[in-house]
Structure formats: structure tokens, C-alpha cells
Write an enzyme that holds these catalytic residues in place. Structure first.
Site, PDB file in Angstrom:
ATOM      1  CE1 TYR A   1       4.421  -2.642 -27.325  1.00 23.50           C
ATOM      2  CE2 TYR A   1       4.928  -3.341 -29.563  1.00 23.50           C
ATOM      3  CZ  TYR A   1       4.015  -3.183 -28.538  1.00 23.50           C
ATOM      4  OH  TYR A   1       2.710  -3.547 -28.727  1.00 23.50           O
TER       5      TYR A   1
ATOM      6  CE1 TYR B   1       4.476  -5.695 -32.292  1.00 17.47           C
ATOM      7  CE2 TYR B   1       6.407  -6.781 -31.358  1.00 17.47           C
ATOM      8  CZ  TYR B   1       5.055  -6.488 -31.312  1.00 17.47           C
ATOM      9  OH  TYR B   1       4.286  -6.975 -30.294  1.00 17.47           O
TER      10      TYR B   1
END
Length: 428
Positions: free
Chosen positions: A83, A79
Site C-alpha cells: 500500500y 502488506y
């Protein structure tokens, strides 16, 4: 007020219109999860809370959306990596498309960097846990020792380096390379890679933590400091700061990292003091002479080179400067060369001057010591023209044909020889 123990990683993200929102990846104790979630929601919905009422029910997801990590969909590392890539260079996201702009995320990463720089937004930050600044200082400490070690190696001859290397591998079993196979750069690399810093301290945990940082073992460093949930007061290695009163332009006190405190023992890591000084005129003259011989660019005035010029364009400019020294006495300028002629000259074609000379660019190369030598302008020595054809006095007489049969091939044909006239052809 109750305090919570946790570890978090936060970073801002932006919408297409530049409005930022906050991402937070948080690890906490299971018994504290509900209370921490309530605090975040209350803080995010404190202002204009009535906007979030839908059909008589309070919906906070527009302001604060809380989700649990689902191992089936991916890990926390995956995750975060997504980003981080979106906010830096779009690595490994070649086929991903933005939901707001319908453009490739890899191309939009440049916009993110510009947005961050324009508004001075800090992109990534850890909350809790052992500080990363201390980790960097520990690695700096080891690098200081390695720098002294490499300086010592640079001062040695190849034969001395070979002796050090042989003493290091004399316990190895099996055939070894002959001495002639090792060059000095090869020996420097092998000895540099084999360097192990010497860490001495009365506390074994400090030694283990410092060694983990030097090896780039982040997990070992975190566990040596006391684990991911360690409090700052319980760190065994922390930063040591030097306070400089009235040092800012507003007469404020500035705190600068000076070293580390390892279990109460101070170790200095910032051993150099940098000052801003004006250049000495004599140094400028010496530097100009060196640059004229080396054909390289001057050093930047600051500690960071902010030059954004195109290297190929800058190289053409250097070539034009050198050509001006040759063409000016002939009444010409480098601007008289069109773009096609200059490009051909940059690729290795020669240039004929009006005075009979010929110049060309010698390509850059890497010498035996590993130094990059830039392209240089060189003059081609013109070979003297062969004018012997002016003394031509006619072709020589052909040699007399030999009448002997000394070198005649024998006739091995089984058919007899016949002589036919022009109109007498044999019929077979």
C-alpha cells in the site's frame, strides 16, 4: 474506561471516485483483540446501521472489515509495503492493474499524489510506540557534530588529511595504498565515513538509544525507548518544545521542537535561528555579477525551490539570453534562429555571425574538485586563410630521371628474355 496497549500504522486509501477509506494495521494483546474489534465495529456502524441488515442478519464488513494476519499469505511488512508503493510511486508493481480502473497501478500513483495534495490528507501515521520525531532529533544531534567535523576537514590541506588518515589505519595489517593514490576528495570521503559521534551521558540506556538512532538502527531505538508498547510517560528520551505565545496570525501559542530531554537532561538540537529578511541592494548586484560569470540560475526566494521548468528548456533560454547580447548589435534576435538550428547549436554545432565571428557552446563538465560547471558560450578563433595559391607561377619542372643502374633490382628469372612484337605472342 479500560485502556488498551497496542501499536498501529494507519493510512487512507481512495476509490476511483475520490472517496477515501481507512486502513489500520494493529498489534495488540491477544486477550484484548475481541474487545478492540467490537469497539471499531460499533463506531463504524453507529450511523445508518439499518443499511447493513441483509436477510435479517447484521453484516458489518461493508463498513468495517477485520481480518487476521495469515503468515502463509504474507507478513505485515509485505502488506504495508504494497500500500505504501501504491500511494507513492508504484515501485515494484509494474504488472499490477487496478480493479476499479483497469489501468496500471504504477500510472495511477500520480493520481493518488494529486488527490492527497488537493485535500491535504495525511497518508501515513504511526499510533503508539516511540515517536519518530525523537528518532529524527537524535539523528540531527549526531549530524550537527559531524557537520563541525567535516568543516574542520575542509579547512585542512591534503597532506594534513593524509596524516589523519594514516594515524587512523596504522593498526591495519597488510599492504597499504601509496600516498600518491589518494586525492583530497577521496580522503574526505574515507574520513567522513569513519566518523563516530561522541555520546556522553550518565545513563547507559540513553547512550545506547542515541547511538542506535545515529546508526539508523530503528529496532535498537525502539527497544532502547522501552519496546514497541511503551507509553509516552515511560520514554527515556522525548522531545523538548519551546512555546511561543501569540506567534501565529491568530495570536495563538505555537510549540516548536527545541531539543530533546534525555532522562531529564535537556540537549538542544535546534542551534540555528532562521529569519526572513529583505535582500540588500548591494548583495543583489554582487549576485548578478557572480551569476553572469558563472552562467547559473539565481537562488530561490524561499527555502524551497518550486521551479518546475524543463531543465533543457531552461538551458535553451539561458543560451538565447547570451545570444541576444551578440546578435542584437548585428540587428538580429535569437528568435530568428529556427528550432532545428537552435537544437543543432545546443548539441555542439557552431554558429557563423555576419561579422565573421563564429561561436559555439562548450559542454558542461565536472572539475577536479567535484563542482559541476554549466555549459558556456565561447567564441572560436578563426584561423587566417591560406592565400599562397594566389602566388602560383606554374608547376615546377619534373626531376631528371637517373640513368644509373645503382638501384636496379637484379634479374633472378630462370627464363631468358625475349622481345615480342605486337602480333607475336608466345604460345605456351
Amino acid at each position: 474506561m479500560k485502556s488498551f496497549v497496542g501499536l498501529a500504522f494507519e493510512w487512507p486509501n481512495h476509490h476511483h471516485d475520490g472517496t477515501p477509506h481507512w486502513h489500520l494495521l494493529l498489534w495488540c494483546k491477544p486477550e484484548d483483540k475481541a474487545e478492540i474489534t467490537r469497539i471499531f465495529i460499533d463506531y463504524a456502524t453507529k450511523e445508518d446501521k439499518q443499511e447493513l441488515m441483509k436477510s435479517g442478519e447484521f453484516e458489518h464488513s461493508a463498513r468495517c472489515d477485520v481480518k487476521d494476519i495469515d503468515p502463509e499469505q504474507g507478513s505485515a511488512t509485505g502488506y504495508i509495503a504494497k500500500y505504501i508503493s501504491k500511494n507513492i510511486d508504484g515501485y515494484a508493481m509494474d504488472d499490477a492493474v487496478s480493479d476499479e480502473t483497469d489501468k496500471p497501478i504504477k500510472d495511477m500513483a500520480k493520481n493518488v499524489s494529486a488527490w492527497k495534495s488537493r485535500w491535504n490528507i495525511r497518508q501515513f501515521q504511526f499510533i503508539g510506540g516511540a515517536p519518530v520525531t525523537t528518532y529524527r532529533e537524535l539523528r540531527r544531534l549526531a549530524n550537527l557534530d559531524k557537520a563541525s567535523y567535516m568543516d574542520f576537514l575542509h579547512s585542512q590541506e591534503r597532506s594534513q588529511l593524509l596524516t589523519v588518515y594514516r594515524s587512523m589505519v596504522f593498526t591495519h595489517v597488510g599492504p597499504q595504498q601509496p600516498d600518491a593514490a589518494f586525492t583530497k576528495p577521496d580522503l574526505m570521503k574515507r574520513l567522513g565515513d569513519a566518523y563516530q559521534p561522541t555520546v556522553t551521558h550518565s545513563n547507559g540506556s540513553v547512550i545506547k538509544t542515541m547511538r542506535s538512532a545515529d546508526e539508523g538502527n530503528w529496532q535498537g531505538y525502539i527497544m532502547g525507548q522501552g519496546g514497541p508498547f511503551v507509553k509516552r510517560a515511560a520514554l527515556i528520551v522525548r522531545n523538548a518544545y519551546e512555546e511561543l505565545p501569540f506567534s501565529s496570525r491568530y495570536s495563538e501559542t505555537i510549540r516548536k521542537v527545541e531539543g530533546i530531554l534525555a532522562a531529564g537532561e535537556f540537549i538542544k538540537t535546534r542551534v540555528r535561528t532562521w529569519t526572513i529578511q529583505n535582500k540588500v541592494k548591494k548583495f543583489d548586484e554582487l549576485e548578478a555579477e557572480a551569476l553572469a560569470l558563472d552562467s547559473s540560475a539565481a537562488a530561490p526566494w524561499s527555502s524551497v525551490n518550486n521551479c518546475t521548468d524543463d531543465p533543457e528548456k531552461d538551458q535553451k533560454g539561458q543560451v538565447s539570453d547570451k545570444l541576444s547580447k551578440i546578435l542584437t548589435p548585428l540587428g538580429k534576435k535569437p528568435e530568428s534562429l529556427d528550432e532545428h538550428a537552435l537544437n543543432a547549436f545546443m548539441k555542439g554545432s557552431s554558429l557563423n555571425l555576419d561579422d565573421g565571428r563564429k561561436v559555439k557552446i562548450r559542454s558542461g563538465y565536472v572539475d577536479e574538485e567535484g563542482n559541476v560547471r554549466p555549459p558556456e558560450l565561447m567564441e572560436i578563433e578563426k584561423e587566417p586563410e591560406d592565400l599562397r595559391w594566389l602566388d602560383f607561377k606554374g608547376w615546377p619542372e619534373p626531376p631528371n630521371e637517373s640513368k644509373t643502374d645503382e638501384y636496379q633490382q637484379p634479374n633472378l628469372s630462370i627464363f631468358p628474355e625475349y622481345e615480342f612484337g605486337d602480333d607475336e605472342w608466345p604460345l605456351i
